[in-house]
Design a protein around this motif. Structure first.
Motif, mmCIF file in Angstrom:
data_model
loop_
_atom_site.group_PDB
_atom_site.id
_atom_site.type_symbol
_atom_site.label_atom_id
_atom_site.label_comp_id
_atom_site.label_asym_id
_atom_site.label_seq_id
_atom_site.Cartn_x
_atom_site.Cartn_y
_atom_site.Cartn_z
ATOM 1 N N LYS A 126 -8.855 31.450 0.779
ATOM 2 C CA LYS A 126 -8.005 30.488 0.095
ATOM 3 C C LYS A 126 -6.846 30.054 0.998
ATOM 4 C CE LYS A 126 -5.577 30.434 -4.257
ATOM 5 N NZ LYS A 126 -4.660 31.356 -4.911
ATOM 6 N N GLY A 127 -6.359 30.985 1.814
ATOM 7 C CA GLY A 127 -5.221 30.697 2.684
ATOM 8 C C GLY A 127 -5.459 29.503 3.591
ATOM 9 N N GLN A 128 -6.712 29.272 3.997
ATOM 10 C CA GLN A 128 -7.018 28.149 4.865
ATOM 11 C C GLN A 128 -6.806 26.824 4.133
ATOM 12 O OE1 GLN A 128 -8.049 28.129 8.231
ATOM 13 N NE2 GLN A 128 -7.325 30.231 8.169
ATOM 14 N N GLU A 130 -4.763 26.475 1.616
ATOM 15 C CA GLU A 130 -3.326 26.356 1.375
ATOM 16 C C GLU A 130 -2.600 25.914 2.637
ATOM 17 O OE1 GLU A 130 -2.106 30.073 -0.266
ATOM 18 O OE2 GLU A 130 -2.787 29.514 -2.271
ATOM 19 N N ALA A 131 -3.027 26.462 3.784
ATOM 20 C CA ALA A 131 -2.396 26.060 5.032
ATOM 21 C C ALA A 131 -2.604 24.568 5.253
ATOM 22 C CB ALA A 131 -2.976 26.858 6.194
ATOM 23 N N LEU B 50 1.822 24.490 -4.490
ATOM 24 C CA LEU B 50 0.595 25.267 -4.295
ATOM 25 C C LEU B 50 0.237 25.906 -5.624
ATOM 26 C CD1 LEU B 50 0.873 26.962 -0.782
ATOM 27 C CD2 LEU B 50 -0.445 24.969 -1.472
ATOM 28 N N PHE B 84 3.150 31.396 5.952
ATOM 29 C CA PHE B 84 2.513 32.325 5.025
ATOM 30 C C PHE B 84 2.579 33.767 5.522
ATOM 31 C CE2 PHE B 84 0.551 28.203 4.561
ATOM 32 C CZ PHE B 84 0.422 28.044 3.196
ATOM 33 N N ASN B 88 -2.434 32.356 8.267
ATOM 34 C CA ASN B 88 -3.375 31.274 7.983
ATOM 35 C C ASN B 88 -3.497 30.267 9.126
ATOM 36 O OD1 ASN B 88 -3.540 32.557 5.576
ATOM 37 N ND2 ASN B 88 -2.483 30.987 4.387
ATOM 38 N N ARG B 150 3.563 25.618 14.364
ATOM 39 C CA ARG B 150 2.704 24.639 13.714
ATOM 40 C C ARG B 150 3.485 23.875 12.642
ATOM 41 N NH1 ARG B 150 -2.534 26.771 10.551
ATOM 42 N NH2 ARG B 150 -0.944 27.584 9.150
#
Lengths: 230, 241, 262
Positions: A126-128, A130-131, B50, B84, B88, B150
């Motif tokens: 999921k983090g991908q 969200e990123a 989010l 994060f 990520n 980033r």
């Protein structure tokens, strides 16, 4: 020894019978290539729609339609699908059999590719997502730039396996009188009444093709795996 | 800059945020602390949606984030960076590509501009030699520094940090915190959820204590740490300090 | 969302294409009126049959080899082939079931049907020929033929004589039960001229008959490799086949015919 030579001569040389195998091989490769192409395109579209529904609840109707497609295709044998497309869907038209074969195998393969790719998409953490979102990418952009490249790499072995299965499955194309490799062997068998040589020869050709595909995929995998070293 | 009005969110029966209201000014460094499960991460994730709050508003530079359509939301997120806990980073891209992907694809910079910017940022985070490496070849601390680079590549107005050091080995925490301090000194607006009390004391302009979905106490770090008013805050500080 | 629209449009196109081609258009007019029209045409046959052999020799003709005669006939109905070459008796059955088809009056060469036996097994060949001879002489074979072929079909059912001795073992017969009236499936049993004829032959030889179904082009291979003792499937005696198997005396004759659309 003389016997074997006679059989060889009878099986391959008389009336240029070897041509049935080369034409057949050509058709088998043609069908496999184009149905694989179609299956990949179709499979990715279906997988993306299904994964989008799973993740966001959008595209409900499309997801429902695709679910029916998956159920029907995966729940029936490919021979039956082939015959249905040839004799029912294109019942009253004289249509190119190779096209029918590509359509049938492409539709069939698409369903399997879809589920493979979907599992690949769902396996990306999921983090991908969200990123991607947090950088200001839309859902579609996140999918294209971040999720799909990773998912594709993860499922490449499974996709390669599907391609190999597809290659072998096209051997039932003979049911609609397509002169594929298997049919070529069958024809030779039907005029020489010798089972051994045509069958073994056909088997060896399939085997060689599968081995070449496996080799290509291993090479591709190795190239993609470079990213993960460390 | 960010105005939060009566934010409320539940997941099923769990009532996570119970009416949070606050206002974050430009240039502020807000550090949010509190026991786990107090809703601090959820609060942070509501700021760039989010998580979608059930009710309440988040107004960022004139846009109501909670009601924004997809295009507006993506514009907001471009200006509101996020770092994060688990970095990520994109494992299939090189470090340079990780940094330049968003600015280039979102057409904020040309490829050349983005590459130049990446070089500057990599120098800033002290990883100029890693430009062509892949994330898997980096340590946790290095990964997090790249994640910050980033985010910076987007020239954000504010950066949200969601427990940026919690997943790191102890010896790597320092390098990340130092980088964050540098950013603070550069004047970046920051909202940080963390357990690093030292960082809160040293860098925060305001410390916010959350418990059970509410802001219980907030104030400048000196007052907050030296003279807490609320019993729950006192209890918490006595355990962590 | 662009993606969504694109997919919807594609799905709609594919569906409508399928529906249009599915019903619309009619089959093309028949273009084969005699044997002379066949060169250059598309001819449907069953793989490995004498029809296949004949069609292959026709100049410029495209031969479509189906796994079943019925599939070839189906393709003819749908306009996928211009004509089907097949044995006379099954042709009659197919045409009687399909109003839009007919048999051209002009028959091909007359053929001899015989029983295929493993090459070199002269003993079995001899015994079968003896049995066949007896059946021909006492009229049994004629009755069996009449029961399956012609106007009196169904009036002469064959039953094994009571108290038939079966002490001489079993005889496995390979056939392709998609060739009525010679052999076809009725329930899970193979019935037809060939089945009754072989039953009569076995009754004479004191053997138990076992029938194995397979595709036509596998029959000779099955006999050759010993998977079956005999191959009986409306099989014409040809020089190529004779190189690989023994043939019994002929038990009936048949002709090849051309089926076309009306």
């Amino acid at each position: 020894m003389q016997d074997l030579l006679d059989t060889l001569y009878n099986t391959f040389i008389v009336d240029d019978r070897w041509k049935f195998l080369t034409t057949g091989l050509g058709n088998t490769l043609l069908i496999t290539f184009f149905s694989l192409l179609m299956g990949m395109v179709l499979g990715f579209i279906v997988a993306i729609v299904r994964a989008t529904y799973d993740k966001t609840g959008k595209l409900k109707i499309l997801n429902f339609l695709f679910k029916i497609y998956l159920t029907v295709i995966r729940g029936t044998p490919v021979v039956v699908q082939l015959l249905i497309i040839y004799f029912v869907v294109f019942g009253s038209v004289n249509i190119d059999k190779l096209f029918v074969a590509v359509l049938a195998f492409g539709l069939n393969s698409g369903a399997y590719v879809a589920e493979i790719v979907r599992s690949g998409i769902m396996s990306i953490e999921k983090g991908q997502f969200e990123a991607g979102s947090s950088l200001g990418f839309s859902y579609a952009q996140t999918m294209i730039y971040i999720i799909l490249p990773q998912a594709f790499k993860n499922v490449l072995p499974a996709l390669a396996n599907e391609a190999i299965v597809l290659l072998k499955e096209t051997s039932v194309a003979g049911y609609i009188a397509v002169n594929d490799l298997t049919k070529g062997g069958d024809y030779i068998r039907s005029v020489t009444y010798q089972a051994f040589l045509p069958l073994i020869c056909v088997a060896i050709i399939y085997l060689i093709m599968v081995m070449i595909m496996t080799w290509l995929v291993t090479k591709l995998e190795r190239r993609l795996a470079k990213n993960d070293k460390g | 800059m960010i105005r939060v009005n009566d934010l409320d969110i539940s997941f099923g029966k769990l009532h996570i945020l119970k009416g949070v209201t606050t206002h974050i000014q430009k240039g502020e460094k807000v550090v949010i602390i509190g026991p786990s499960g107090s809703g601090k991460s959820t609060f942070l994730r509501c700021l760039n949606r989010l998580e979608k709050p059930c009710s309440g508003q988040v107004i960022f530079e004139g846009t109501d984030v909670t009601q924004a359509n997809e295009t507006e939301l993506n514009k907001v997120r471009q200006k509101m960076g996020m770092v994060f806990q688990h970095f990520n980073l994109f494992p299939h891209l090189t470090i340079r590509q990780n940094i330049t992907l968003a600015p280039v694809k979102l057409k904020l910079m040309t490829k050349e501009e983005a590459d130049k910017k990446a070089d500057v940022l990599l120098k800033k985070v002290g990883l100029a030699d890693k430009a062509e490496a892949y994330p898997a070849q980096l340590s946790g601390g290095q990964k997090q520094r790249i994640a910050i680079a980033r985010t910076l590549a987007m020239n954000p107005d504010v950066i949200l940090f969601d427990e940026p050091t919690s997943a790191l080995d102890p010896e790597m925490v320092g390098e990340v915190l130092n980088l964050m301090k540098e950013l603070a000194d550069d004047g970046m607006t920051m909202v940080v959820v963390t357990h690093e009390m030292g960082f809160a004391k040293e860098v925060a302009s305001r410390v916010m204590f959350m418990s059970e979905g509410k802001i219980i106490e907030e104030g400048p770090p000196r007052e907050f740490f030296d003279n807490p008013q609320n019993a729950r805050v006192k209890d918490f500080l006595s355990k962590v300090l | 969302m662009k993606l969504k629209k694109l997919i919807s449009v594609m799905a709609a196109c594919m569906l409508s294409a399928a529906v249009f081609t599915g019903c619309g258009e009619s089959v093309p007019e028949n273009t084969v009126h005699s044997l002379d029209d066949l060169p250059g045409k598309t001819i449907g046959v069953q793989l490995g049959t004498t029809g296949d052999i004949f069609a292959t020799d026709i100049e410029g003709a495209t031969v479509e080899r189906y796994n079943k005669g019925a599939d070839a006939v189906q393709a003819l109905k749908q306009g996928k082939v211009d004509a089907v070459l097949i044995d006379n008796e099954p042709a009659k059955v197919f045409v009687s079931n399909n109003e839009e088809l007919m048999i051209l009056d002009e028959p091909f060469a007359v053929e001899e049907y015989a029983i295929a036996i493993k090459k070199g097994n002269d003993e079995l060949t001899e015994k079968i020929n003896t049995a066949l001879g007896e059946l021909k002489n006492d009229g049994t074979l004629d009755n069996i033929r009449k029961n399956w072929i012609g106007d009196e079909a169904g009036n002469y059912p064959y039953t094994s004589p009571e108290g038939t001795d079966r002490s001489n073992g079993t005889l496995v017969m390979a056939t392709n039960p998609e060739f009525p009236p010679y052999e076809s499936m009725s329930g899970d049993a193979v019935v037809g001229f060939d089945a009754d004829m072989m039953q009569a032959v076995c009754d004479r030889m004191g053997m138990e008959l076992i029938i194995e179904s397979m595709s036509f082009d596998s029959i000779i291979t099955a006999v050759d490799s010993g998977k079956a003792d005999v191959g009986v499937a409306g099989m014409t005696v040809t020089p190529e086949r004779q190189e690989n198997v023994n043939f019994s005396d002929s038990y009936t004759t048949a002709t090849q015919v051309i089926i076309v659309r009306k």
